[in-house]
Design a protein around this motif. Structure first.
Motif: not given
Length: 61
Positions: A9-18
């Motif tokens: 979830l953190r990796q997803f938020a770091d990439s797509w959240g940005l």
């Protein structure tokens, strides 16, 4: 939540959240600089100063 789920979830938020936040920023900037936005912004800024409904001075709330 286990560590693997957290990391995913953190990796997803770091990439797509940005990208999501960048898209929102670009849309807001485009809405602000588009033609005709100045008059809408000025009318919105005057909303608190418009006195369409005067206060009743006899109301002692």
């Amino acid at each position: 939540m286990n560590t693997a789920q957290y990391e995913a979830l953190r990796q997803f938020a770091d990439s797509w959240g940005l990208l999501y936040m960048m898209a929102i920023f670009v849309v807001v900037v485009l809405l602000i600089i588009r033609p005709g936005a100045k008059s809408l912004a000025q009318s919105a800024a005057r909303i608190p100063l418009d006195d369409d409904f005067p206060l009743d001075r006899t109301d002692k709330r």
